[in-house]
Design an enzyme around this catalytic site. Structure first.
Site, PDB file in Angstrom:
ATOM      1  N   ARG A 148      -0.770  -3.144   7.280  1.00 10.26           N
ATOM      2  CA  ARG A 148       0.374  -3.324   6.396  1.00 10.26           C
ATOM      3  C   ARG A 148       0.027  -4.441   5.415  1.00 10.26           C
ATOM      4  NH1 ARG A 148       6.380  -5.779   7.870  1.00 10.26           N
ATOM      5  NH2 ARG A 148       5.495  -7.716   7.068  1.00 10.26           N
ATOM      6  N   TYR A 160       9.448 -12.411   1.947  1.00 13.44           N
ATOM      7  CA  TYR A 160       9.378 -11.897   3.313  1.00 13.44           C
ATOM      8  C   TYR A 160       8.002 -11.276   3.557  1.00 13.44           C
ATOM      9  CZ  TYR A 160       9.548  -7.234   1.378  1.00 13.44           C
ATOM     10  OH  TYR A 160       9.224  -6.109   0.684  1.00 13.44           O
ATOM     11  N   ASP A 210       6.119  -2.665   3.691  1.00 20.46           N
ATOM     12  CA  ASP A 210       7.509  -2.838   4.136  1.00 20.46           C
ATOM     13  C   ASP A 210       8.349  -3.345   2.961  1.00 20.46           C
ATOM     14  OD1 ASP A 210       9.861  -3.361   5.456  1.00 20.46           O
ATOM     15  OD2 ASP A 210       8.990  -4.703   6.965  1.00 20.46           O
ATOM     16  N   HIS A 212      11.621  -3.861   3.280  1.00 19.88           N
ATOM     17  CA  HIS A 212      12.597  -4.735   3.937  1.00 19.88           C
ATOM     18  C   HIS A 212      14.001  -4.631   3.326  1.00 19.88           C
ATOM     19  CE1 HIS A 212      13.222  -8.165   6.722  1.00 19.88           C
ATOM     20  NE2 HIS A 212      12.115  -7.726   7.242  1.00 19.88           N
ATOM     21  N   GLU A 236       8.296   1.420   4.221  1.00 12.52           N
ATOM     22  CA  GLU A 236       9.255   1.102   5.286  1.00 12.52           C
ATOM     23  C   GLU A 236      10.552   0.532   4.723  1.00 12.52           C
ATOM     24  OE1 GLU A 236       7.419  -1.302   8.266  1.00 12.52           O
ATOM     25  OE2 GLU A 236       9.271  -2.363   8.729  1.00 12.52           O
ATOM     26  N   GLU A 262      14.216  -0.246  12.346  1.00  9.26           N
ATOM     27  CA  GLU A 262      14.132  -1.470  13.156  1.00  9.26           C
ATOM     28  C   GLU A 262      15.476  -2.145  13.377  1.00  9.26           C
ATOM     29  OE1 GLU A 262      11.269  -3.600  10.660  1.00  9.26           O
ATOM     30  OE2 GLU A 262      12.795  -5.100  10.293  1.00  9.26           O
ATOM     31  N   ARG A 283      11.456   4.141  13.478  1.00  4.04           N
ATOM     32  CA  ARG A 283      10.871   2.840  13.849  1.00  4.04           C
ATOM     33  C   ARG A 283      11.743   2.045  14.818  1.00  4.04           C
ATOM     34  NH1 ARG A 283      10.348  -1.012  11.050  1.00  4.04           N
ATOM     35  NH2 ARG A 283       8.488  -1.895  11.986  1.00  4.04           N
ATOM     36  N   GLU A 339       3.596  -0.806  15.663  1.00  3.67           N
ATOM     37  CA  GLU A 339       3.407  -2.103  15.000  1.00  3.67           C
ATOM     38  C   GLU A 339       2.895  -3.118  16.023  1.00  3.67           C
ATOM     39  OE1 GLU A 339       7.001  -3.865  13.523  1.00  3.67           O
ATOM     40  OE2 GLU A 339       5.928  -5.180  12.148  1.00  3.67           O
ATOM     41  N   TRP A 402      18.294  -9.412   3.331  1.00  2.00           N
ATOM     42  CA  TRP A 402      17.020 -10.077   3.601  1.00  2.00           C
ATOM     43  C   TRP A 402      16.027  -9.102   4.166  1.00  2.00           C
ATOM     44  CZ3 TRP A 402      14.079 -11.145   8.024  1.00  2.00           C
ATOM     45  CH2 TRP A 402      12.875 -11.822   7.724  1.00  2.00           C
TER      46      TRP A 402
END
Ligand code: GCO
Ligand code: MG
Length: 402
Positions: A148, A160, A210, A212, A236, A262, A283, A339, A402
């Site tokens: 990643r 992030y 990602d 996020h 992601e 997630e 995920r 992951e 976030w």
């Protein structure tokens, strides 16, 4: 029949906070379950200690499914991360006990091996393109088949996904950090640095990214399209997932594969995403999605729609979680990727895990149960400290995801 005799909630902070459930049966067999919910750890500790432990005492530890249903339906209040993480901890501990009683590793109880190892992705990051390239090289040298890549967006300190120390850990002590976000700058920069990674290293490894939850659906669609050339393994969390319909819009514009899950905790949270084939990878994790029993159900649903697994495995999921995930990953037919961010040395002092890494893959040990031991003496050296994930604000000061 053996009975559950002792239920302990263990909180320790070897580099970061972990909550662990330890269940002891009358025949002396002990099971562990991860109960860590980053930034809200003590809510789960209280749920388990004050509301679940009294219900478990005297129950038959062999009845995993019945205990799951009892805790889920019996609470009346359904789903949500605190409830599902608590149920997960109990479920995982009971699978650990069942394995130890049977003398078998958990993957054998789940049907046995479907693969020789579990492909993982590592987290390369950099403060600029050059340091990201160095980090990707480091992962390639370490044998990772999937990486990643995240870089700090110019002008935005604290992006992030960018590591500060040896291991990525975004949670800060005392109050949350506040970090600035600029969607335009990110959308301009991400295709550049991901393109630079492909230019440097070519295409003989899987590249992941990602987002996020930072984009709107149409922004995510634009990014997905801009990234088609770099052939991502997945993009992601392109947009917040509360509205599952958003993913249809992204899908209509790009063939970049999508991964989500997630922050989700139940099969119903991904039902539309899976059954309408709006994502490619689910995920969710053992710890936040109701344990091995419930996550296996999610993975089975996903397999009907050619959605593959890609379980969350950040540093805030303890080695107990990782071991449980790898046992499950080893067996399921629709495994995609796992992951893996590694753990600090301090974490390794508290949790001794039989999971091994070689050639970009993780493998479980053949020890009965999950194959993880908890060291109380080491844990006592790392007392709990309040920690919070950061909060993001746009340049005008308003709160962002976030
Ligand atoms: C990931 C995640 C994490 C989360 C963290 C929050 O893909 O690994 O996005 O880094 O931010 O798990 O607790
Ligand atoms: Mg993520």
């Amino acid at each position: 029949m053996s009975k559950i005799e002792k239920v302990e909630v263990l909180v320790t902070s070897p580099g970061r906070n972990f909550v662990t459930l330890r269940v002891t049966a009358s025949d002396g067999v002990v099971g562990l379950g991860d109960a860590t919910l980053n930034g809200r750890e003590l809510a789960v500790a209280s749920y388990l200690r004050d509301h679940v432990a009294p219900l478990l005492l005297g129950r038959d530890p062999a009845r995993i499914e019945d205990t799951w249903q009892y805790l889920y339906r019996g609470a009346y209040w359904r789903r949500g991360p605190v409830t599902m993480t608590s149920i997960a901890a109990v479920d995982t501990a009971l699978w650990d006990i069942k394995g130890k009683v049977a003398g078998l590793p958990v993957h054998q109880l789940l049907g046995g091996r479907s693969r020789e190892g579990v492909m993982v992705y590592g987290h390369a990051s950099g403060h600029d393109v050059a340091s990201l390239i160095d980090d990707v090289a480091r992962y390639r040298d370490a044998g990772y088949q999937a990486i990643r890549a995240q870089a700090a967006v110019p002008g935005l300190p604290g992006s992030y996904g960018v590591r500060k120390g040896a291991v990525y850990e975004p949670a800060a002590t005392s109050l949350p950090d506040e970090q600035l976000w600029d969607t335009g700058a990110y959308l301009r920069f991400a295709p550049q640095y991901l393109g630079a990674v492909r230019e440097e290293f070519g295409f003989d490894f899987h590249l992941l990214h990602d987002v996020h939850h930072r984009l709107t659906p149409i922004e995510a669609a634009r990014l997905g399209r801009a990234l088609e050339e770099v052939q991502l393994f997945w993009m992601e969390d392109p947009t917040p997932v509360e509205n599952q319909d958003s993913f249809r819009l992204i899908r209509q514009h790009t063939t970049t594969p999508l991964a989500v899950g997630e922050v989700l905790s139940s099969i119903w949270d991904v039902q539309q995403l899976i059954t309408e084939q709006l994502i490619d990878y689910v995920r969710m994790s053992v710890v936040h999605a109701g344990g091995i029993t419930h996550l296996r159900r999610v993975f089975d649903l996903a397999s009907l729609y050619q959605v593959r697994t890609g379980s969350h495995g950040a540093t805030d999921l303890s080695p107990v979680s990782l071991a449980a995930a790898v046992h499950l990953d080893t067996t399921v037919p629709n495994f995609g990727i796992q992951e893996y961010m590694g753990f600090t040395d301090e974490t390794g002092e508290v949790f001794r895990s039989g999971v091994t890494f070689s050639k970009g893959m993780l493998d479980v040990s053949d020890a009965p149960g999950l194959g993880v031991e908890y060291d109380d003496e080491a844990a006592a050296r790392f007392p709990y400290e309040a920690r919070y994930l950061p909060v993001a604000r746009r340049l005008d000061g308003s709160v962002h995801d976030w």
